[in-house]
Enzyme design. Sequence first.
Site, PDB file in Angstrom:
ATOM      1  N   PHE A   1      18.357 -29.188 -54.768  1.00 27.43           N
ATOM      2  CA  PHE A   1      18.083 -28.541 -53.478  1.00 27.43           C
ATOM      3  C   PHE A   1      16.971 -29.298 -52.762  1.00 27.43           C
ATOM      4  CE2 PHE A   1      13.973 -26.370 -54.163  1.00 27.43           C
ATOM      5  CZ  PHE A   1      13.823 -26.574 -55.525  1.00 27.43           C
TER       6      PHE A   1
ATOM      7  N   ASP B   1       5.011 -22.158 -56.465  1.00 29.90           N
ATOM      8  CA  ASP B   1       4.919 -22.787 -55.163  1.00 29.90           C
ATOM      9  C   ASP B   1       4.961 -24.292 -55.380  1.00 29.90           C
ATOM     10  OD1 ASP B   1       4.642 -21.678 -52.441  1.00 29.90           O
ATOM     11  OD2 ASP B   1       3.204 -23.330 -52.323  1.00 29.90           O
TER      12      ASP B   1
ATOM     13  N   ASN C   1      14.658 -18.367 -54.057  1.00 33.64           N
ATOM     14  CA  ASN C   1      15.347 -19.648 -54.186  1.00 33.64           C
ATOM     15  C   ASN C   1      16.122 -19.701 -55.517  1.00 33.64           C
ATOM     16  OD1 ASN C   1      15.872 -22.397 -54.757  1.00 33.64           O
ATOM     17  ND2 ASN C   1      14.234 -23.054 -53.393  1.00 33.64           N
TER      18      ASN C   1
ATOM     19  N   LYS D   1      17.038 -33.146 -64.774  1.00 36.49           N
ATOM     20  CA  LYS D   1      15.892 -32.977 -63.858  1.00 36.49           C
ATOM     21  C   LYS D   1      14.739 -32.304 -64.598  1.00 36.49           C
ATOM     22  CE  LYS D   1      14.411 -30.825 -59.542  1.00 36.49           C
ATOM     23  NZ  LYS D   1      14.719 -30.000 -58.372  1.00 36.49           N
TER      24      LYS D   1
ATOM     25  N   HIS E   1       8.305 -31.637 -61.872  1.00 36.10           N
ATOM     26  CA  HIS E   1       7.048 -30.930 -61.628  1.00 36.10           C
ATOM     27  C   HIS E   1       7.159 -29.466 -62.069  1.00 36.10           C
ATOM     28  CE1 HIS E   1       9.949 -30.634 -58.452  1.00 36.10           C
ATOM     29  NE2 HIS E   1       9.241 -29.802 -57.711  1.00 36.10           N
TER      30      HIS E   1
HETATM   31  P1  ITT Z   1      10.243 -19.122 -52.822  1.00 35.80           P
HETATM   32  O1  ITT Z   1       8.908 -19.288 -52.109  1.00 35.80           O
HETATM   33  O2  ITT Z   1      10.986 -17.891 -52.432  1.00 35.80           O
HETATM   34  O3  ITT Z   1      10.102 -19.263 -54.317  1.00 35.80           O
HETATM   35  P2  ITT Z   1      10.947 -21.584 -51.409  1.00 35.80           P
HETATM   36  O4  ITT Z   1      12.183 -22.431 -51.386  1.00 35.80           O
HETATM   37  O5  ITT Z   1      10.422 -21.089 -50.078  1.00 35.80           O
HETATM   38  O6  ITT Z   1      11.188 -20.344 -52.401  1.00 35.80           O
HETATM   39  P3  ITT Z   1       8.465 -23.050 -51.758  1.00 35.80           P
HETATM   40  O7  ITT Z   1       7.688 -22.180 -50.838  1.00 35.80           O
HETATM   41  O8  ITT Z   1       7.817 -23.433 -53.051  1.00 35.80           O
HETATM   42  O9  ITT Z   1       9.842 -22.371 -52.180  1.00 35.80           O
HETATM   43  O10 ITT Z   1       8.959 -24.273 -50.916  1.00 35.80           O
HETATM   44  C1  ITT Z   1       8.953 -25.518 -51.384  1.00 35.80           C
HETATM   45  C2  ITT Z   1       9.901 -26.397 -50.611  1.00 35.80           C
HETATM   46  O11 ITT Z   1       9.633 -27.719 -51.099  1.00 35.80           O
HETATM   47  C3  ITT Z   1      11.353 -26.096 -50.920  1.00 35.80           C
HETATM   48  O12 ITT Z   1      11.960 -25.287 -49.959  1.00 35.80           O
HETATM   49  C4  ITT Z   1      11.967 -27.524 -50.935  1.00 35.80           C
HETATM   50  O13 ITT Z   1      12.330 -27.915 -49.639  1.00 35.80           O
HETATM   51  C5  ITT Z   1      10.809 -28.379 -51.427  1.00 35.80           C
HETATM   52  N1  ITT Z   1      10.880 -28.502 -52.905  1.00 35.80           N
HETATM   53  C6  ITT Z   1      10.098 -27.910 -53.841  1.00 35.80           C
HETATM   54  N2  ITT Z   1      10.488 -28.221 -55.082  1.00 35.80           N
HETATM   55  C7  ITT Z   1      11.552 -29.012 -54.938  1.00 35.80           C
HETATM   56  C8  ITT Z   1      12.427 -29.640 -55.846  1.00 35.80           C
HETATM   57  O14 ITT Z   1      12.325 -29.478 -57.166  1.00 35.80           O
HETATM   58  N3  ITT Z   1      13.400 -30.388 -55.342  1.00 35.80           N
HETATM   59  C9  ITT Z   1      13.542 -30.558 -54.018  1.00 35.80           C
HETATM   60  N4  ITT Z   1      12.789 -29.984 -53.083  1.00 35.80           N
HETATM   61  C10 ITT Z   1      11.794 -29.210 -53.540  1.00 35.80           C
END
Ligand code: ITT
Length: 195
Positions: free
Chosen positions: A149, A72, A16, A174, A179
């Site tokens: 995102f 995560d 990401n 942000k 978090h």
């Molecule tokens: P990686 O596992 O490859 O790092 P990912 O996008 O799949 O990337 P996660 O498994 O941590 O990451 O997924 C968390 C999801 O939660 C992410 O795809 C977003 O939709 C949401 N999310 C997490 N943090 C966020 C943020 O700061 N702002 C908005 N949405 C967030």
Amino acid sequence: MKTPLEKKLIFFATTNFHKFNEARAVFTKHGIAVAMIRIKSLEIQENDLEAIAKFSAMDAAKKCGLPIIVEDAGLFIKALNGFPGPYSSYIYKTLGIKGVLKLMEGIENREAEFRSVVAYCEPKTNILEAFCGKIKGKITEKARGKSGFGFDPIFQLLGSKGLKTFAEMSIEEKNQYSHRAKALHAFIKWFLRSR
Ligand code: ITT
């Protein structure tokens, strides 16, 4: 004991780019460089973000043979008993923002929380540590903003500074609240002290 280079360079396993850019801005403030390792580490099916992050960090460290962090994160909505929580990525890809707003239709209590766990694993020493960060907010009635995102356009901070959604903020703004930035600061504090 870490070499000076090991103290100044972090490898971050993620697919990401948004997460990576946010993390880079935090690391830069501490004079630490960060390299993105674009691998999808294994994520176990679990309700606990810390367990998922630790497992992923071990997997990524094994695959790369490098000391590495993974992160995560998830959105926990109070009225939905914490849903989508650890399933945020899947729910974002399937229901999307529209789907979540639909689930929230007619619900007055819109409290929500973003949670993040940064896990660090060192393959040589078997060190495995996790660091958490949280931020409370609420789910807006409509999506607002183009930055960020995931669920950023529907997450608004609580309190007086809470008029903007995360998607209406720059990365720097942000990072003052997020978090992810909180979990990263906790990690960096430990990392710079650890030997
Ligand atoms: P990686 O596992 O490859 O790092 P990912 O996008 O799949 O990337 P996660 O498994 O941590 O990451 O997924 C968390 C999801 O939660 C992410 O795809 C977003 O939709 C949401 N999310 C997490 N943090 C966020 C943020 O700061 N702002 C908005 N949405 C967030």
